[in-house]
Write a protein that holds these residues in place. Structure first.
Motif, short mmCIF file in Angstrom:
data_model
loop_
_atom_site.label_atom_id
_atom_site.label_comp_id
_atom_site.label_asym_id
_atom_site.label_seq_id
_atom_site.Cartn_x
_atom_site.Cartn_y
_atom_site.Cartn_z
N GLN A 67 -35.16 90.94 39.15
CA GLN A 67 -34.38 91.65 38.12
C GLN A 67 -35.23 92.79 37.52
OE1 GLN A 67 -32.31 89.06 35.45
NE2 GLN A 67 -31.69 90.71 34.08
N ASP A 68 -36.50 92.46 37.21
CA ASP A 68 -37.41 93.49 36.67
C ASP A 68 -37.62 94.62 37.67
OD1 ASP A 68 -37.64 91.89 34.47
OD2 ASP A 68 -39.64 91.09 35.00
N GLU A 69 -37.78 94.25 38.94
CA GLU A 69 -38.00 95.28 39.97
C GLU A 69 -36.80 96.23 40.03
OE1 GLU A 69 -40.71 92.30 42.77
OE2 GLU A 69 -38.61 92.66 43.28
N MET A 70 -35.61 95.66 39.97
CA MET A 70 -34.39 96.48 40.04
C MET A 70 -34.29 97.40 38.83
SD MET A 70 -31.95 96.84 42.20
CE MET A 70 -31.36 98.48 41.96
N THR A 71 -34.68 96.87 37.67
CA THR A 71 -34.64 97.68 36.44
C THR A 71 -35.61 98.87 36.56
OG1 THR A 71 -34.05 95.71 35.23
CG2 THR A 71 -34.84 97.55 33.91
N GLN A 72 -36.80 98.57 37.10
CA GLN A 72 -37.78 99.65 37.33
C GLN A 72 -37.20 100.69 38.27
OE1 GLN A 72 -41.61 98.69 39.06
NE2 GLN A 72 -41.78 96.90 37.72
N ALA A 73 -36.56 100.24 39.35
CA ALA A 73 -36.00 101.16 40.35
C ALA A 73 -34.92 102.02 39.72
CB ALA A 73 -35.44 100.37 41.53
#
Ligand code: BGC
Length: 356
Positions: free
Chosen positions: A204-210
């Motif tokens: 979820q954090d990775e997607m938010t960063q992306a």
């Protein structure tokens, strides 16, 4: 006199030898250890463990099972394996948190003449693995990549984000390699992440960063390596107000993922029939416990090299699932019943997919 004494001695030896043999067969505790890697992904506690335990009990009612879950912690798994060996495990069925680190576990087992079955994930760099049972994992990645391309259709120069699994899991490497084989050159991979521990929260954090880096409009698709990470990515996109959601891949045919597929939040998943995987692992464990090799029709001569050994292997076939074939795959196979999927909130979507 002398001859008679000699015969007595031989009789005694025969009695002792028979006695010991009998003891080994009947008296020694028959203990099988199942060591699973984590519990955030639903399959392990709801499918792998109960299916494995049931099959062991069917084949060997007197067998004892030691079960441990490492909660994504390789050091914890090492201690759990050592405890299993101390507590008399005579076969280890090991789904490694960390494929390379688990070589130490397999070596320790081998030193104590305890055979090892590498379950679902390959243990790397050791000759102490007796069998490997899994799916064709590169094919899993290809199925995910192909489905994503199909969903992107005629879109010009599509941009995607890739959320891979844990870098310590050999399977994650294979899923990623399979997906790249299909996607490279056909899409722009704007961001790519390896997700430590396969954690949905980290995905979820990775997607938010992306999303922060790309902006919402430039995203045409998301490659997520399994349903847990897909769930994390979807939560992030919904939170950021991405509408409509782009196609998202997954794996494991989790109940929540099938429901998301029916409502259109997730595009696809990969169904891996865990029943034959867990049951075959149990059958292998019992054969090994009895000191027997797997019959030829089980491995069919297939081997997978783990860097140190050609490990006799059984690789099952994965199947791509979209809304169009939920009924013909996971429902038909009894992996889920229509009732389990079609709870009240999903009744409409279920009707549309022909499940109700
Ligand atoms: C398994 C997947 C699972 C993932 C996370 C992989 O090794 O093959 O089914 O989703 O690990 O636990």
């Amino acid at each position: 006199m002398k001859t008679r004494g000699m015969w007595r001695g031989i009789e005694w030896l025969v009695v002792v030898a028979l006695g010991l043999g009998g003891c080994q067969q009947g008296g020694g505790k028959k203990v099988v250890a199942l060591l699973l890697p984590e519990s955030k992904t639903a399959r392990y506690e709801t499918q792998d463990r109960p299916l494995f335990e049931k099959r062991i009990k069917e084949l060997c009612a007197s067998c004892e099972i030691i079960y441990s879950n490492a909660d994504q912690d390789a050091t914890k798994q090492q201690s759990q394996a050592e405890a299993a060996l101390t507590n008399g495990a005579r076969v280890l069925v090991l789904d490694a948190v960390d494929g390379a680190a688990a070589a130490a576990i397999a070596d320790k087992a081998k030193a104590q003449k305890v055979p090892v079955v590498s379950y679902d994930r390959l243990i790397l760099g050791t000759d102490a693995v007796d069998y490997y049972i899994s799916f064709d994992n590169e094919r899993v990645g290809k199925l995910q990549g192909e489905a994503l391309l199909a969903a992107l259709g005629a879109k010009k120069d599509p941009t995607i984000v890739m959320i891979n699994g844990a870098p310590t899991d050999n399977n994650a490497k294979l899923f990623k390699a399979g997906a790249h084989q299909v996607l490279d050159g056909k899409v722009t991979i704007a961001k790519e992440y390896d997700t430590p521990d396969w954690s949905p929260d980290k995905a979820q954090d990775e997607m938010t960063q992306a999303l922060t880096a790309l902006g919402k409009t430039r995203l045409d698709g998301v490659y997520a390596a399994n349903d847990g990470t897909a769930g994390g990515a979807i939560a992030s996109m919904k939170g950021a107000g991405v509408k409509p959601l782009p196609p998202v891949t997954g794996q494991d045919a989790e109940q929540a993922a099938i429901q998301r597929i029916l409502t259109g939040e997730q595009y696809m998943t990969v169904y891996k029939a865990i029943k034959p995987e867990a049951e075959t692992a149990a059958e292998l464990a019992i054969l090994l416990l009895e000191g027997k090799p797997a019959p030829a029709d089980m491995t069919k001569g297939k081997v997978v090299n783990n860097g140190k050994k050609d490990v006799p292997s059984i690789l099952l076939d994965p199947v791509a699932v979209t809304a169009a074939n939920v009924k013909a795959t996971v429902i038909k196979d009894g992996f889920w019943t229509a009732e389990q999927i079609c709870t009240q909130a999903y009744a409409g979507a279920c009707k549309a997919a022909g499940l109700l």
